[in-house]
Scaffold this motif. Sequence first.
Motif, PDB file in Angstrom:
ATOM      1  N   SER A 245     -18.620  32.510  -5.778  1.00 32.96           N
ATOM      2  CA  SER A 245     -18.019  31.276  -6.303  1.00 32.96           C
ATOM      3  C   SER A 245     -18.375  30.111  -5.396  1.00 32.96           C
ATOM      4  O   SER A 245     -18.765  30.296  -4.235  1.00 32.96           O
ATOM      5  CB  SER A 245     -16.490  31.408  -6.409  1.00 32.96           C
ATOM      6  N   GLY A 246     -18.268  28.917  -5.951  1.00 36.92           N
ATOM      7  CA  GLY A 246     -18.563  27.713  -5.183  1.00 36.92           C
ATOM      8  C   GLY A 246     -20.019  27.662  -4.757  1.00 36.92           C
ATOM      9  O   GLY A 246     -20.924  27.983  -5.526  1.00 36.92           O
ATOM     10  N   THR A 247     -20.249  27.295  -3.509  1.00 33.82           N
ATOM     11  CA  THR A 247     -21.620  27.142  -3.008  1.00 33.82           C
ATOM     12  C   THR A 247     -22.236  28.456  -2.554  1.00 33.82           C
ATOM     13  O   THR A 247     -23.427  28.504  -2.216  1.00 33.82           O
ATOM     14  CB  THR A 247     -21.642  26.161  -1.816  1.00 33.82           C
ATOM     15  N   GLU A 248     -21.457  29.531  -2.542  1.00 33.10           N
ATOM     16  CA  GLU A 248     -21.936  30.794  -1.965  1.00 33.10           C
ATOM     17  C   GLU A 248     -22.736  31.617  -2.975  1.00 33.10           C
ATOM     18  O   GLU A 248     -22.390  32.745  -3.303  1.00 33.10           O
ATOM     19  CB  GLU A 248     -20.735  31.610  -1.440  1.00 33.10           C
ATOM     20  N   PHE A 249     -23.829  31.057  -3.458  1.00 34.19           N
ATOM     21  CA  PHE A 249     -24.731  31.805  -4.336  1.00 34.19           C
ATOM     22  C   PHE A 249     -25.745  32.522  -3.455  1.00 34.19           C
ATOM     23  O   PHE A 249     -26.431  31.892  -2.644  1.00 34.19           O
ATOM     24  CB  PHE A 249     -25.442  30.852  -5.296  1.00 34.19           C
TER      25      PHE A 249
END
Length: 399
Positions: A330-334
């Motif tokens: 989720s968020g920027t943690e791809f």
Amino acid sequence: MGLNSTPSANRIHIGFFGRRNAGKSSVVNAVTGQDLAVVSEVKGTTTDPVYKSMELLPLGPVVIIDTPGFDDEGALGELRVKKTKQVLNKTDVAVLVVDASAGLLQCDRELIDLFQKKEIPYVIVYNKADLLEEIKELESEEIYVSALNGQGIYELKEKIGSTVEMDSEKMRIIGDLIRPLDFVVLVVPIDSAAPKGRLILPQQQTIRDVLEAGAAAIVVRESELKDTLEKLSGKPAVVVTDSQVFSQVAAVVPDDVLLTSFSILMARYKGFLDAAAEGVCAISRLEDGDTVLISEGCTHHRQCDDIGTVKLPRWLREYTGKDIHIKTSSGTEFPEDLSPYKLVIHCGGCMLNEREMRYRMKCSADQGIPFTNYGTAIAYMKGILKRSVKIFPHLYDRL
């Protein structure tokens, strides 16, 4: 929608990069006209990316991002550099701030290489020009400034503005698919997962786009859809539904009425619908023990029947009959390494700008991992994908 209420995902993202103590934060403050970033003589004062949504002429609504120094050291420094690299994935135009007295160093050249690799337009800013005894001739993408006395700041704003490609023909969410005075029925469930007292962003944006097209938006819950359709004086041009109630809505909407979902519309708006339609077929090839990544662009409190962590995993296992492992982000943690996954299923990306969504799609394509999104996956598993993309003839004919 006023400039101040423009969603972050629809704003131009301007990232400021450079070494520690090159004066990034001072330049950011000079450009924004406010003390957005903390300024200090101590190296590494900026420890995390700082985001500020604002109006910046001549561009209009933008997001300004001040990043940690790219030459940061130690274990914490490595984490800060990693965060800076993540910012690049959403940056529409990069501003490289260089200490004019030191000139371009290896760290600066590494950043330029990253800008070019990621095809990000950039401006090189030589800060502290007031300290120079000699001014050399610059290239077209370079400029001298002094954050201390304001020299060149106005010109820098103009240069940033001319660097960004403004697309006046940017894809609409739905406005280009309908005509003035059309009825558009939007199906919005109000359940435990719905935010209290408001609609989620894709629903808000779709309603706004319908209105801008001169059409009428009729918003109902799935429980009132049948009666609403019967009471309309004519057929709606299209019914747009939340993906979670696709099956119920498809059973009610007549076959001669176009039907799609907010998630599918957002996938087109963000530029990855064709990839999503192609990648979704991988669901049928999943085997026991395969791992699927379910990724969301935002972070939110998980509900007991959350779509990403509960419903989609359940539907995947029911549809395939396989023991499928699920990982979430989720968020920027791809994740950069997608090799552990057989499929990536992404949300509609309403909180991410188009550049970051294209980056995530490209990461998958480069590593040979099929990529799709929530709405496309749900329509596929419910057997109504072809119907749900009939509104897009080029895609309908390929399925």
